[in-house]
Design an enzyme around this catalytic site. Structure first.
Site, mmCIF file in Angstrom:
data_model
loop_
_atom_site.group_PDB
_atom_site.id
_atom_site.type_symbol
_atom_site.label_atom_id
_atom_site.label_comp_id
_atom_site.label_asym_id
_atom_site.label_seq_id
_atom_site.Cartn_x
_atom_site.Cartn_y
_atom_site.Cartn_z
ATOM 1 N N GLU A 554 69.474 57.266 64.097
ATOM 2 C CA GLU A 554 70.989 57.081 64.446
ATOM 3 C C GLU A 554 70.981 55.887 65.371
ATOM 4 O O GLU A 554 70.472 55.656 66.430
ATOM 5 C CB GLU A 554 71.411 58.358 65.078
ATOM 6 C CG GLU A 554 73.262 58.266 65.118
ATOM 7 C CD GLU A 554 73.638 59.908 65.410
ATOM 8 O OE1 GLU A 554 74.884 59.816 65.919
ATOM 9 O OE2 GLU A 554 72.841 60.675 65.362
ATOM 10 N N GLY A 555 71.710 55.026 64.785
ATOM 11 C CA GLY A 555 72.275 53.685 65.553
ATOM 12 C C GLY A 555 71.405 52.442 64.832
ATOM 13 O O GLY A 555 71.809 51.349 65.172
#
Length: 644
Positions: A554-555
């Site tokens: 995530e990211g």
């Protein structure tokens, strides 16, 4: 409301002081206003009283609705308890309410208990409420028993309601003086005269977030820059992130509550920027679906020619969830990922360095097993929300133009699924992604444990409130609470946020009840093939720009797309308008005039000896034979072309 950030306001004042007009001016900007009338009709022969009531009715806009509580004083508490978060109530006034409360027709009545019920209902009211009340305690003590009873009851009601309200104002001769919060000063934009229905009150001037540390142990983490970006021609500061509002401060710090009025992106700049793309000098059909990036950036920057984001910060939220939601994860994996990011290693840190983005690793509170107990306490939720807001404030003060929200932690996907089930009615199995082990295998047993944990958590909280803070406390946990605070703080400072993954979109779902404007500052680069992200994006109205289906963490997926988004913005800002639409032609005609009128040397497709520049001679090369030795200048080309 014109007074940003307050949920309940008490307006006091003497007779003909202008208190009602001032209270009405506080709610003129509200989309839905319910006027709660408390005063009795009085004697039909009392024309002067009838004239007063008629004047009050004449000032109310036609869009307002009116509700009367004159028949039963206890009904006012019921009205407050049943009010919706999107409503604004104007109660005018408590003097009439006390008059009915003390009326012999309602005796015997316990006015003390009824006043306490009113104050308690006001504390739990989800709507915004402005109450008007006479201040009669400054005059002489009445000479009659009934007059003294009224004064005492009204004084007790004013004290109880003022204690329950977020703010209290006293209007004297048409001039409002703010009594609560004591440290707050209010500047009035209208001239110092009796306020009219069009009067406005500007936002309160309060301490900044830096002046109100929520808790001593909560310190903002260091900002890491593994590869300092070269930022030529970067102007100091960030005009896009200028403060736009101030919220009231209390002893515990920033007040984050439902129905906050935060800024919206420029509603005209986005469409204008997209329309401008159709006029640019491009040979093809344009940017395709990426024109949404230009429209989004234009709205958040307030210009039809948005610039590429030069200052980007990645917030990596690390928060573990105990219990069955973390089934299938290796203990300590999130700590290892966070340490990697701090050391400049791993996918997220390397992509951030490539993009010239700074990185901030944020440790969120550890969440308890949601299937057995609340993930966080109410105090932890408040602290996490303020903490996230401060992270966004820090980024805005540093000139950051785009935040990228990422997360790592055990059980984050299960917590996000529980939040989606509570806010969007999703079925947990439909939004829980498959569990992939380190060896790349699918762990169905761990997935079933996660589903069971979410199911049990939803069953445990089936009778609980579905308010934003309640969902964070019961199901969301620390990382989603901090992420929600980041979204709210970024919205308040006009900083766009690039979402990526379940935690970010779950925070977007929760933030709707606290400030509906937050979702308009969010951009979703890619859904990553995650079912929870797909569903939340659909509910929030966020259309993913790409369909890469990467799963780098995530990211990290957002950082992969960031160079493409920057390129689109840079191209849209640099390209001129097509000459046919009135733009300047960048081609210099003198360049063509300076070109030679004969073909370039060594061009094999042209026969130099042909004065008419005929087609190239594709004849076979002549066979070599005896003859005089040739010099280098007379040799035939090695490829077999004849010079003629």
């Amino acid at each position: 409301m014109s007074v940003d950030g307050w949920n309940t306001v008490l307006v006091l004042g003497g007779t003909r002081s202008g208190k009602s007009e001032f209270a009405e001016s506080l709610v003129t900007d509200a989309p839905v206003v319910r006027y709660v009338a408390t005063a009795p009709e009085g004697d039909p022969e009392d024309t002067e009283w009838a004239t007063r009531l008629a004047a009050h009715r004449a000032r109310r806009p036609g869009s307002w609705t009116t509700e009367e509580t004159t028949e039963d004083p206890r009904r006012l508490a019921d009205v407050l308890e049943s009010a919706e978060p999107n409503e604004t109530l104007l109660v005018d006034d408590l003097g009439g309410w006390v008059t009915v409360l003390l009326d012999p027709d309602h005796q015997p009545a316990d006015d003390v208990a009824t006043i306490a019920e009113l104050a308690e209902a006001l504390r739990g009211c989800a709507a915004r409420v402005v109450l008007v009340s006479p201040e009669v305690g400054l005059s002489l003590v009445p000479t009659t028993p009934l007059g003294r009873a009224f004064t005492d009851a009204l004084g007790a009601a004013n004290r109880a309601v003022a204690d329950a309200c977020d703010a209290v104002a006293l209007v004297v001769a048409g001039q409002p003086v703010w009594l609560k919060p004591a440290a707050t000063t209010i500047a009035q934009s209208a001239p110092a005269a009796a306020p009219s229905a069009s009067a406005r009150v500007t936002a309160p001037v309060v301490a900044t977030l830096a002046d109100a540390e929520p808790t001593p142990e909560v310190q903002l983490p260091d900002v890491l820059t593994h590869a300092p970006p070269a930022a030529p021609n970067q102007q100091p500061g960030n005009p896009w992130a200028a403060p736009t509002m101030a919220l009231p401060m209390v002893a515990t710090g920033l007040v984050i509550q439902p129905g906050m009025e935060l800024p919206m992106p420029d509603e005209y700049a986005g469409p204008q920027a997209v329309d401008r793309l159709a006029t640019l000098d491009v040979p093809g059909a344009g940017l395709g679906v990426l024109d949404r990036v230009v429209g989004f950036a234009a709205g958040t920057q307030g210009t039809s020619t948005p610039r590429a984001w030069s200052s980007v910060r990645v917030l990596l939220l690390r928060g573990d969830h105990a219990g069955g939601g973390s089934a299938g994860t290796i203990p300590g994996e999130s700590a290892r990922r966070a340490a990697q990011a701090r050391a400049g290693k791993g996918a997220l840190a390397r992509l951030a360095a490539e993009s010239g983005a700074s990185l901030q690793v944020v440790d969120a509170p550890v969440s308890a097993p949601m299937e057995d107990q609340p993930a966080l306490s109410p105090d932890q939720v408040e602290s996490a929300l303020r903490y996230g807001w401060r992270l966004a404030e820090q980024a805005a003060d540093a000139g950051v133009q785009l935040l990228v929200l990422g997360a790592c932690g055990a059980g984050t996907e299960a917590a996000a699924a529980a939040v989606l089930a509570a806010t969007a009615g999703a079925e947990p199995p439909a939004v829980l992604g498959r569990v992939i082990t380190d060896s790349g295998e699918i762990d169905d047993a761990a997935w079933m444990v996660r589903c069971a944990a979410v199911r049990d958590a939803l069953h445990r909280t089936r009778r609980s409130s579905r308010g934003a803070k309640d969902i964070l406390a019961e199901l969301g946990g620390g990382d989603i609470a901090v992420a929600t605070g980041v979204l709210l703080g970024a919205t308040a400072r006009r900083v766009p946020v690039l979402l990526d993954g379940p935690v970010g979109v779950a925070a977007g779902m929760v933030s709707r009840d606290l400030a509906g404007q937050a979702r308009h500052w969010c951009l979703l680069a890619d859904h990553g093939g995650h079912p929870a992200v797909r569903l939340a994006a659909d509910v929030l109205g966020l259309t993913p720009l790409l369909d890469l289906r990467m799963d780098l963490g995530e990211g990290a997926n957002a950082l992969v797309a960031l160079p493409l988004l920057r390129s689109v913005l840079a191209l849209s800002a640099a390209l001129p308008v097509h000459p046919s639409l009135g733009g300047d032609d960048e081609t210099d005609p003198a360049v063509d005039e300076r070109q030679p009128s004969y073909p370039a040397v060594n061009d094999p497709y042209v026969n130099d000896s042909d004065p008419d520049l005929a087609e190239p001679d594709f004849a076979e090369p002549e066979p070599a034979g005896p003859g005089p030795a040739s010099t280098g200048a007379d040799e035939q080309p090695a490829s077999g072309w004849r010079a003629g």
